[in-house]
Design a protein around this motif. Structure first.
Motif, PDB file in Angstrom:
ATOM      1  N   UNK A   1      -2.749  -4.243   1.935  1.00 54.66           N
ATOM      2  CA  UNK A   1      -2.607  -3.005   1.174  1.00 54.66           C
ATOM      3  C   UNK A   1      -3.058  -1.881   2.111  1.00 54.66           C
ATOM      4  N   UNK A   2      -2.078  -1.245   2.767  1.00 55.23           N
ATOM      5  CA  UNK A   2      -2.357  -0.303   3.865  1.00 55.23           C
ATOM      6  C   UNK A   2      -1.865   1.099   3.519  1.00 55.23           C
ATOM      7  N   UNK A   3      -2.581   1.782   2.629  1.00 52.27           N
ATOM      8  CA  UNK A   3      -2.085   3.090   2.177  1.00 52.27           C
ATOM      9  C   UNK A   3      -2.100   4.159   3.263  1.00 52.27           C
TER      10      UNK A   3
ATOM     11  N   UNK B   1       2.433  -1.787  -5.033  1.00 52.82           N
ATOM     12  CA  UNK B   1       2.125  -3.125  -4.518  1.00 52.82           C
ATOM     13  C   UNK B   1       1.588  -4.015  -5.635  1.00 52.82           C
ATOM     14  N   UNK B   2       0.689  -3.461  -6.438  1.00 54.65           N
ATOM     15  CA  UNK B   2       0.135  -4.207  -7.567  1.00 54.65           C
ATOM     16  C   UNK B   2       1.242  -4.541  -8.575  1.00 54.65           C
TER      17      UNK B   2
ATOM     18  N   UNK C   1       0.806  -1.218   0.000  1.00 57.79           N
ATOM     19  CA  UNK C   1       0.000   0.000   0.000  1.00 57.79           C
ATOM     20  C   UNK C   1       0.839   1.268   0.000  1.00 57.79           C
ATOM     21  N   UNK C   2       2.149   1.079  -0.146  1.00 52.77           N
ATOM     22  CA  UNK C   2       3.089   2.219  -0.053  1.00 52.77           C
ATOM     23  C   UNK C   2       3.847   2.385  -1.360  1.00 52.77           C
ATOM     24  N   UNK C   3       3.236   2.864  -2.449  1.00 51.05           N
ATOM     25  CA  UNK C   3       1.815   3.093  -2.628  1.00 51.05           C
ATOM     26  C   UNK C   3       1.102   1.849  -3.167  1.00 51.05           C
ATOM     27  N   UNK C   4      -0.219   1.943  -3.325  1.00 49.18           N
ATOM     28  CA  UNK C   4      -1.003   0.821  -3.816  1.00 49.18           C
ATOM     29  C   UNK C   4      -0.588   0.343  -5.218  1.00 49.18           C
ATOM     30  N   UNK C   5      -0.275   1.266  -6.115  1.00 52.22           N
ATOM     31  CA  UNK C   5       0.114   0.844  -7.470  1.00 52.22           C
ATOM     32  C   UNK C   5       1.443   0.104  -7.452  1.00 52.22           C
TER      33      UNK C   5
END
Lengths: 235, 235
Positions: B41-43, B15-16, B9-13
């Motif tokens: 996913x912990x933004x 992580x993906x 989530x750091x950032x979400x993109x």
């Protein structure tokens, strides 16, 4: 503060595609504006379509274990970016404290209701046999087409297998063939009712077909639910 | 059977992007060949770089809560696709039963050790101040360049912010400017030491720079660890 729970891994690329759609649909200018998610990426869940067709082991015990784990982690809503697994929706919903958004209900809301719309359901043979898309469409009074071997189902099966194997380009080629076949049979809209299909459709959206993306519609419903609860606002 | 834990989530993109790289690097012809992951996913985790620079709240309590939750779920290894958070690596590693793969250690292994290599570190100002990349490079005897405001750091900061805000094209434009500036200063290789940077680099890899992708190297190390443990083989 609660968060979105995702029961995923069916397949893994479809889960990532769903997460990407949640991120894209969230208004955000920095990390902290985004929505928190807990994602179980559990690719070892037995094949859903095979089980519905009576050709493989029952995935329900592992699906329920995933639902239990997400609830144990206090998620506030559950999204399952796999259409075929919704064959067991009632058992999972009964087990879950958190509400589960039904992918077909979310998706069918996006089907145009204009009288000239002729929508086809592109899904696994298991999902078709289960019948939840047909039921959701009938409830909205929408007529539909179901492909058979002459109108694209073999190509749809092969497309889904290709995407699961990481062969996206081959998946796109097969999906395009299925689209041409179903259009000849009279369809002018398609429900992409298997979350591998939107991955294959990237870059090959034909102007003569309206595509309704089940992963996008599930993401839309999930984001709306979570924004309403303000889960992206730090405590 | 255990699985990969991702503190994200750091950032979400980013992580993906990391999850996608794990999927791409796993030999698989069907869902069940893939590796199981549990992804937080912990933004809402406070900005890591600002905290290191003394300009924002301490993210460590929430980082440790994430580590605790992943351990509670019995993950067998932890990957954190955020470079700056590795400022707190020792505190997280001490707390975690599962080993945590250090992103900079994994990344530095991919830096060429040929004598003509001049590698620059592209990272947040916080990660640079923390110094873990410099330390990892010194341990391997590799000399390095650090951008300043005249050689691209302002553009790197802006690139990272743009990707976090979903403005990928703007991020790419800024990254390209920073690449040109650091090349003029003598670099012929870049460590993309912030997981937003590889997202901006898609489609703009210049032939005159070797790019080392921290998210890719973390994924490589994570997949190697998990395949060795056979976590993708159903029980």
């Amino acid at each position: 503060m609660s968060c979105i729970g995702v029961l995923g891994g069916m397949g893994p690329s479809a889960t990532v595609d769903f997460m990407n759609k949640v991120i894209q649909l969230t208004p955000a200018s920095r990390d902290q504006d985004h929505l928190p998610m807990i994602v179980l990426n559990s690719p070892q869940i037995p094949d859903r379509s095979s089980a519905i067709l009576g050709n493989g082991p029952d995935p329900l015990p592992i699906l329920l274990a995933g639902i239990d784990l997400l609830n144990k982690m206090d998620v506030g809503v559950v999204a399952i970016p796999c259409n075929s697994s919704h064959h067991w929706y009632s058992q999972m919903a009964e087990r879950s404290h958190a509400p589960i958004i039904h992918i077909a209900d979310a998706c069918v809301l996006a089907v145009p209701t204009t009288p000239d719309t002729r929508v086809a359901i592109f899904a696994t043979r298991g999902a078709i046999k289960s019948g939840f898309y047909q039921q959701a469409l009938r409830q909205r009074g929408i007529d539909f087409l179901i492909p058979d071997s002459d109108t694209g189902q073999d190509e749809i099966d092969a497309c889904i297998r290709a995407v699961k194997a990481g062969q996206i380009q081959e998946g796109s080629r097969l999906l395009d063939m299925a689209m041409v076949m179903i259009a000849k049979a009279g369809a002018n809209a398609i429900i992409m009712g298997c979350t591998e299909i939107p991955i294959a459709s990237r870059g090959i959206v034909p102007s003569w077909l309206t595509l309704i993306d089940s992963a996008l519609e599930l993401a839309r419903a999930t984001v709306a639910f979570a924004l309403e609860k303000r889960w992206n606002q730090s405590p």
